[in-house]
Design a protein around this motif. Structure first.
Motif, PDB file in Angstrom:
ATOM      1  N   TYR A   1       0.832  -1.205   0.000  1.00  0.00           N
ATOM      2  CA  TYR A   1       0.000   0.000   0.000  1.00  0.00           C
ATOM      3  C   TYR A   1       0.868   1.257   0.000  1.00  0.00           C
ATOM      4  O   TYR A   1       1.975   1.273   0.532  1.00  0.00           O
ATOM      5  CB  TYR A   1      -0.948   0.014   1.200  1.00  0.00           C
ATOM      6  CG  TYR A   1      -0.312   0.340   2.532  1.00  0.00           C
ATOM      7  CD1 TYR A   1      -0.208   1.661   2.982  1.00  0.00           C
ATOM      8  CD2 TYR A   1       0.188  -0.667   3.367  1.00  0.00           C
ATOM      9  CE1 TYR A   1       0.366   1.961   4.204  1.00  0.00           C
ATOM     10  CE2 TYR A   1       0.764  -0.371   4.589  1.00  0.00           C
ATOM     11  CZ  TYR A   1       0.854   0.945   5.003  1.00  0.00           C
ATOM     12  OH  TYR A   1       1.430   1.250   6.216  1.00  0.00           O
ATOM     13  N   ASN A   2       0.385   2.317  -0.634  1.00  0.00           N
ATOM     14  CA  ASN A   2       1.100   3.594  -0.639  1.00  0.00           C
ATOM     15  C   ASN A   2       0.212   4.769  -0.255  1.00  0.00           C
ATOM     16  O   ASN A   2       0.619   5.924  -0.338  1.00  0.00           O
ATOM     17  CB  ASN A   2       1.758   3.859  -2.009  1.00  0.00           C
ATOM     18  CG  ASN A   2       0.767   3.788  -3.160  1.00  0.00           C
ATOM     19  OD1 ASN A   2      -0.434   3.947  -2.973  1.00  0.00           O
ATOM     20  ND2 ASN A   2       1.275   3.539  -4.360  1.00  0.00           N
ATOM     21  N   ASP A   3      -1.024   4.448   0.157  1.00  0.00           N
ATOM     22  CA  ASP A   3      -1.940   5.509   0.594  1.00  0.00           C
ATOM     23  C   ASP A   3      -2.919   4.911   1.602  1.00  0.00           C
ATOM     24  O   ASP A   3      -3.313   3.743   1.485  1.00  0.00           O
ATOM     25  CB  ASP A   3      -2.697   6.085  -0.600  1.00  0.00           C
ATOM     26  CG  ASP A   3      -3.418   7.389  -0.264  1.00  0.00           C
ATOM     27  OD1 ASP A   3      -3.124   7.960   0.809  1.00  0.00           O
ATOM     28  OD2 ASP A   3      -4.267   7.823  -1.065  1.00  0.00           O
ATOM     29  N   ILE A   4      -3.288   5.720   2.578  1.00  0.00           N
ATOM     30  CA  ILE A   4      -4.211   5.277   3.621  1.00  0.00           C
ATOM     31  C   ILE A   4      -5.286   6.329   3.829  1.00  0.00           C
ATOM     32  O   ILE A   4      -4.999   7.528   3.852  1.00  0.00           O
ATOM     33  CB  ILE A   4      -3.473   5.047   4.965  1.00  0.00           C
ATOM     34  CG1 ILE A   4      -2.555   3.843   4.871  1.00  0.00           C
ATOM     35  CG2 ILE A   4      -4.472   4.827   6.098  1.00  0.00           C
ATOM     36  CD1 ILE A   4      -1.771   3.610   6.134  1.00  0.00           C
ATOM     37  N   VAL A   5      -6.523   5.870   3.972  1.00  0.00           N
ATOM     38  CA  VAL A   5      -7.627   6.745   4.351  1.00  0.00           C
ATOM     39  C   VAL A   5      -8.211   6.208   5.652  1.00  0.00           C
ATOM     40  O   VAL A   5      -8.545   5.030   5.749  1.00  0.00           O
ATOM     41  CB  VAL A   5      -8.721   6.794   3.270  1.00  0.00           C
ATOM     42  CG1 VAL A   5      -9.927   7.580   3.778  1.00  0.00           C
ATOM     43  CG2 VAL A   5      -8.186   7.408   1.988  1.00  0.00           C
ATOM     44  N   THR A   6      -8.300   7.072   6.643  1.00  0.00           N
ATOM     45  CA  THR A   6      -8.894   6.679   7.927  1.00  0.00           C
ATOM     46  C   THR A   6     -10.205   7.405   8.111  1.00  0.00           C
ATOM     47  O   THR A   6     -10.292   8.620   7.931  1.00  0.00           O
ATOM     48  CB  THR A   6      -7.953   7.009   9.090  1.00  0.00           C
ATOM     49  OG1 THR A   6      -6.747   6.262   8.943  1.00  0.00           O
ATOM     50  CG2 THR A   6      -8.601   6.646  10.427  1.00  0.00           C
ATOM     51  N   ARG A   7     -11.223   6.653   8.433  1.00  0.00           N
ATOM     52  CA  ARG A   7     -12.552   7.224   8.657  1.00  0.00           C
ATOM     53  C   ARG A   7     -12.955   6.959  10.098  1.00  0.00           C
ATOM     54  O   ARG A   7     -13.078   5.802  10.526  1.00  0.00           O
ATOM     55  CB  ARG A   7     -13.576   6.599   7.693  1.00  0.00           C
ATOM     56  CG  ARG A   7     -14.986   7.175   7.868  1.00  0.00           C
ATOM     57  CD  ARG A   7     -15.968   6.479   6.947  1.00  0.00           C
ATOM     58  NE  ARG A   7     -17.331   6.888   7.257  1.00  0.00           N
ATOM     59  CZ  ARG A   7     -18.021   7.804   6.580  1.00  0.00           C
ATOM     60  NH1 ARG A   7     -17.463   8.425   5.549  1.00  0.00           N
ATOM     61  NH2 ARG A   7     -19.269   8.098   6.916  1.00  0.00           N
ATOM     62  N   LYS A   8     -13.141   8.017  10.872  1.00  0.00           N
ATOM     63  CA  LYS A   8     -13.527   7.901  12.275  1.00  0.00           C
ATOM     64  C   LYS A   8     -15.024   8.125  12.421  1.00  0.00           C
ATOM     65  O   LYS A   8     -15.559   9.118  11.927  1.00  0.00           O
ATOM     66  CB  LYS A   8     -12.745   8.913  13.119  1.00  0.00           C
ATOM     67  CG  LYS A   8     -11.254   8.647  13.143  1.00  0.00           C
ATOM     68  CD  LYS A   8     -10.525   9.579  14.084  1.00  0.00           C
ATOM     69  CE  LYS A   8      -9.029   9.267  14.121  1.00  0.00           C
ATOM     70  NZ  LYS A   8      -8.301  10.158  15.052  1.00  0.00           N
TER      71      LYS A   8
END
Length: 415
Positions: A348-355
């Motif tokens: 992986y080279n990108d992360i999206v975090t949803r809280k």
């Protein structure tokens, strides 16, 4: 489909999740011959995930968590040979040599030998008191017995992976003083993103578990039944009980001695068959090709064991166009947190975090450019289920919308 006869024999080496599910799947697929399973573990086949959880926090034995009821084995004419190990495989005459000095022939052989705990070469580890891995029901029982017998209840867990953290959480619930020593700069470093490591560090610390990273254990000194765990930064920690959870060693020795192809496990094709047309390998010990990620993988999970067993059973029974093609999924329970993981985040080279609005509820989405690779969902099953759907379909996701918590969490919201 190949027609089997009652004289044919399928021998399975290993009676855990993979081997047991293979046996029952064979019957469903029409195998009429004998099915015989061998395992060195004397316990009747049981679920392993509860070992680091329910087995530690209660006095219940494995009888409460059997893979299948005992009568089912009789009903399906499946023979269990427990407490017996396989010494060697003879491919030329299609037989195995057993620890009780008998020989068993086979028509089909399935290797489901799994893995064993890796015990690091730490000075003094062999003479340490009350030091245990966490892999079998016997390990869990020994840990619980030693813990109950100790007075100060001081526990050192060497290794900050999922097994180590689950064990730490369970023993803390029982009233232990727990210190986790992790060699890397963060816990779960090899399997998840920094934000997940930070979350689980804070979770354990808020429950009075001490998490110490960059702690490389170099020796254990034992005196008067008390262990002193010494790290390379000269720090020392005393323990009445030590749990080692630093990884596993794949049980490939039998396969290797039989000249089967070994590559990060026992290499198999899309049907779980080895380079010998009569021998299959499934579960933790197998190294297989994953069509979705277009790479070979070796997975340590119940899901992989069960699904691969079903595929192998179909192939053994002669079904055509059988291909093992599933999206891996995993889970971990620690304190009041349920982590559900789907997919493989490697590369992986990108992360999206949803809280989410609910406390301790969020998800981390791993991307390689625009491709969704994996999802980690903390106390949020919807993210796990939706992530599974998106990964399987190859759906492109609008990352900006995904991170915007004002947008409802629905299948069409992020397209």
């Amino acid at each position: 489909m190949t027609t089997t006869t009652q004289s044919q024999v399928c021998v399975v080496i290993g009676a855990s999740h993979a081997g047991i599910n293979l046996a029952f799947a064979l019957r469903r697929e029409g195998w009429e011959g004998n099915i015989i399973l061998y395992d060195i573990d004397k316990e009747f086949p049981y679920h392993r995930p509860p070992l680091s959880k329910a087995y530690l926090t209660s006095e219940e034995g494995t009888e409460q968590s059997l893979l299948f009821p005992k009568e089912n084995y009789d009903d399906e004419n499946i023979t269990l040979k427990l407490g017996i190990s396989v010494k060697s495989i003879n491919r030329n005459d299609k037989s195995i040599n057993l620890s009780d000095n008998t020989v068993q022939s086979y028509d089909k052989l399935v290797i489901a030998t799994g893995a064993r705990p890796f015990i690091p070469p730490i000075k003094g580890i062999e003479t340490a008191q009350n030091l245990f891995p966490m892999r079998t029901a016997e390990d869990a029982a020994n840990i619980r017995k030693a813990f109950n017998a100790s007075t100060k209840k001081r526990v050192i867990v060497i290794g900050g992976g999922y097994i180590g953290l689950e064990t730490a959480a369970s023993l803390k619930k029982l009233g232990a003083q727990v210190v986790v020593l992790e060699r890397e700069e963060r816990i779960l470093a090899r399997v998840t993103a920094p934000i997940m490591s930070e979350f689980f560090t804070e979770l354990h610390q808020s429950n009075a578990v001490e998490i110490l990273t960059s702690k490389n254990v170099i020796s254990i000194e034992t005196k008067n039944d008390i262990n002193s765990v010494i790290c390379d930064d000269n720090s020392t920690y005393e323990a009445d009980l030590i749990v080692v959870g630093v990884g596993i060693k794949v049980n490939t020795e039998l396969a290797q001695e039989a000249d089967l192809v070994i590559e990060n496990g026992i290499k198999v094709d899309a049907t779980a068959r080895t380079n010998d047309e009569h021998i299959y390998a499934i579960g933790d010990c197998s190294y297989h090709y994953n069509p979705h990620y277009k790479t070979n993988v070796r997975l340590e999970s119940v899901q992989n064991a069960v699904d691969q067993a079903k595929t192998a059973a179909k192939a053994i029974c002669g079904q055509e166009n059988v291909v093992y093609d599933t999206i891996p999924w995993f889970w971990s329970d620690q304190f009041d947190v349920k982590l559900q993981m789907v997919g493989l985040s490697n590369g992986y080279n990108d992360i999206v975090t949803r809280k989410e609005e609910t406390k301790n509820s969020f998800s981390t989405w791993y991307f390689r450019d625009e491709e969704l690779l994996a999802v980690d969902a903390v106390n949020f099953a919807k993210a796990y289920m939706l992530g599974t759907r998106f990964i399987k379909s190859g759906q492109l996701i609008n990352k900006t919308k995904l991170s915007d918590t004002t947008i409802p969490f629905k299948p069409n919201s992020f397209i």
